[in-house]
Design an enzyme around this catalytic site. Sequence first.
Site, short mmCIF file in Angstrom:
data_model
loop_
_atom_site.label_atom_id
_atom_site.label_comp_id
_atom_site.label_asym_id
_atom_site.label_seq_id
_atom_site.Cartn_x
_atom_site.Cartn_y
_atom_site.Cartn_z
N HIS A 184 0.84 -1.47 -0.04
CA HIS A 184 0.01 -0.10 0.07
C HIS A 184 0.76 1.12 -0.03
O HIS A 184 1.70 1.39 0.70
CB HIS A 184 -0.84 0.00 1.32
CG HIS A 184 -1.63 1.38 1.48
ND1 HIS A 184 -1.82 1.85 2.72
CD2 HIS A 184 -2.47 1.87 0.25
CE1 HIS A 184 -2.76 2.88 2.41
NE2 HIS A 184 -2.83 2.86 1.04
CA CA Z 1 0.54 -0.33 -4.45
#
Ligand code: CA
Length: 393
Positions: A184
Amino acid sequence: ESGITRPKGYNVSFHCNPGMEKHHFGMTHPMKPWRLTLSKSLIYSYGMSFAMDNYVSRAATYEELATFHSTDYLDFLGTVLPEPVPRDLENQNPDLKFNLGGSDCPLFDGLYDYCSMSAGGALDGARKLCSKQSDIAIAWGGGLHHAKKAEASGFCYINDIVVAILQLLRYYPRVLYIDIDVHHGDGVEEAFFSTDRVMTVSFHKYDPNNFFPGTGALDDNGPKSEHNPGAHHAVNVPLNDGITDEQYEWLFNSIIGRIVEKFRPGAIALQCGADSLAGDRLGRFNLQVQGHGACVEFCKKYNLPLILFGGGGYTPRNVARAWAYETSIAISCDDKISPTLPQHVPWREQFRQDTLFPTLEQILGEPRVNRNSQKRLQDILQHVTEQLRFVQA
Ligand code: CA
Ligand code: TV1
Ligand code: ZN
């Protein structure tokens, strides 16, 4: 001989600093700056440098880094020294200042130079787009998306992406940030949480308890306070192990297509972390070089100023393949690039197979189980579509 010629009508600039590549995070650490050497070796062997403007990037200055990072943090980063002797047993887990010196973000020789060179390439690339000297800028040494204003995180110390986007925002009203690293893109997301001038989109493996950094759920879309213009401007695409090229391309094209239509960015910043490829030492996906590259191709089709960053990628031979293929897409010689590696590429034996596009079987022995149902992917697209109702260009 390579068949690669300079395309007419638009310019690609390539930004790197060989000084970055000699740094070491430690013997067993997965981040190997040497993968940049292997990538360039493949890019140059294909003859691609003849189709780009090549720059040795300068190191970013303290003032440039301070456009995002706190001066307390930069001052400390500029003065810390590697530990002369390894920590003893009682001292394995000390309170780390700014999260520096642990196993993920070790202190090594020349750390500050390494960080400022990474950011320098990204910033040079952004400036080329702003001055219209390039249409596409490439900075494979950048893409360190986890670094925070005053904290190192996940192998990242300086957030070159944020610094580069801040530069783009001087010229472009809105910037779209897309992140295809398997992790992320939390640092970039957080940096732009309170503005509607940057939309961040991260595709990643999501498992809050077992996969770093644990953030990036589908409904984490920016602080939803009433007076926050940045609300709804963070898009998260949480995925499970084993996603394939076909599924990823469908989801990527559908989501990015809708976002570009609604948000109307003036420029696109694409983080091309190669740890989303099959066979990555840390990643869990089943993407091939073709599917990873298709994301670059899709973004390029908008003919908007585009900056490509590197990022993760822990199986160097596959990182080099992906970034070489994506460089060829940027200079639009993808239809001419030979799928067989050049005969004289240095470290040729590193690549194991002599193809640019190894099959899943060649990469993995046996592919990972795909834990992404088509139903779940449709639900993700549905959520994003609904989220975009709150977004205005
Ligand atoms: Ca990513
Ligand atoms: C030293 C030696 C460090 C071997 C780190 C894998 C190592 C990892 C190592 C490792 C490793 C992580 C965590 C756990 C948080 C920690 C560049 C509670 C075999 C952009 C960063 C991943 C990804 C950090 C960076 C993660 C990027 N995974 N071996 N460390 N603690 N950290 O899980 O997004 O690719 O693994
Ligand atoms: Zn990663």
